[in-house]
Scaffold this motif. Sequence first.
Motif, PDB file in Angstrom:
ATOM      1  N   ASP A 172       0.809  -1.226   0.000  1.00 24.13           N
ATOM      2  CA  ASP A 172       0.000   0.000   0.000  1.00 24.13           C
ATOM      3  C   ASP A 172       0.840   1.273   0.000  1.00 24.13           C
ATOM      4  O   ASP A 172       0.424   2.286  -0.553  1.00 24.13           O
ATOM      5  CB  ASP A 172      -0.922   0.044   1.227  1.00 24.13           C
ATOM      6  N   ALA A 213      -1.863  -2.088  -7.392  1.00 23.47           N
ATOM      7  CA  ALA A 213      -3.039  -2.012  -6.519  1.00 23.47           C
ATOM      8  C   ALA A 213      -4.301  -2.386  -7.297  1.00 23.47           C
ATOM      9  O   ALA A 213      -4.407  -2.132  -8.497  1.00 23.47           O
ATOM     10  CB  ALA A 213      -3.177  -0.603  -5.952  1.00 23.47           C
ATOM     11  N   ALA A 220      -7.556  -1.113  -6.942  1.00 16.29           N
ATOM     12  CA  ALA A 220      -8.328  -0.035  -6.311  1.00 16.29           C
ATOM     13  C   ALA A 220      -8.012  -0.021  -4.818  1.00 16.29           C
ATOM     14  O   ALA A 220      -6.852  -0.096  -4.436  1.00 16.29           O
ATOM     15  CB  ALA A 220      -9.808  -0.177  -6.609  1.00 16.29           C
ATOM     16  N   ASP A 221      -9.037   0.056  -3.981  1.00 14.22           N
ATOM     17  CA  ASP A 221      -8.832  -0.003  -2.531  1.00 14.22           C
ATOM     18  C   ASP A 221      -9.127  -1.399  -1.988  1.00 14.22           C
ATOM     19  O   ASP A 221      -9.257  -1.576  -0.774  1.00 14.22           O
ATOM     20  CB  ASP A 221      -9.760   1.000  -1.830  1.00 14.22           C
ATOM     21  N   TYR A 222      -9.218  -2.379  -2.871  1.00 12.87           N
ATOM     22  CA  TYR A 222      -9.680  -3.713  -2.482  1.00 12.87           C
ATOM     23  C   TYR A 222      -8.577  -4.741  -2.298  1.00 12.87           C
ATOM     24  O   TYR A 222      -8.822  -5.811  -1.769  1.00 12.87           O
ATOM     25  CB  TYR A 222     -10.685  -4.244  -3.504  1.00 12.87           C
TER      26      TYR A 222
END
Length: 97
Positions: free
Chosen positions: A26, A39, A41-43
């Motif tokens: 991250d 990455a 997304a944010d998942y």
Amino acid sequence: MTRFEIREFIVISTAHVSEVTAKLLDNIPAKDWPCAGGAYADYGWFVYAHDENAGVGKDAIPDDLFNVMTWARRQGCDYVLLDCDGEEVEGLPVHDW
């Protein structure tokens, strides 16, 4: 006629990497990761399932992530999508973070 290369990937839980590895993925740009990927997304993260951990020091793939990669290779997959909603795999360590 062009024959395109087709690759397989598998979706599993982000819980199969430790909090330390999650923070590494991250907090540093994907171009500086010790493995090919990025990455999701944010998942979670999408990574190439390296079959060799040739790096040393900060360039080494963390053991927990490399364990996931070698497991994915045994399943016949070239890539792993570590998704926060993915299923946990029996036989792979699970980290509670």
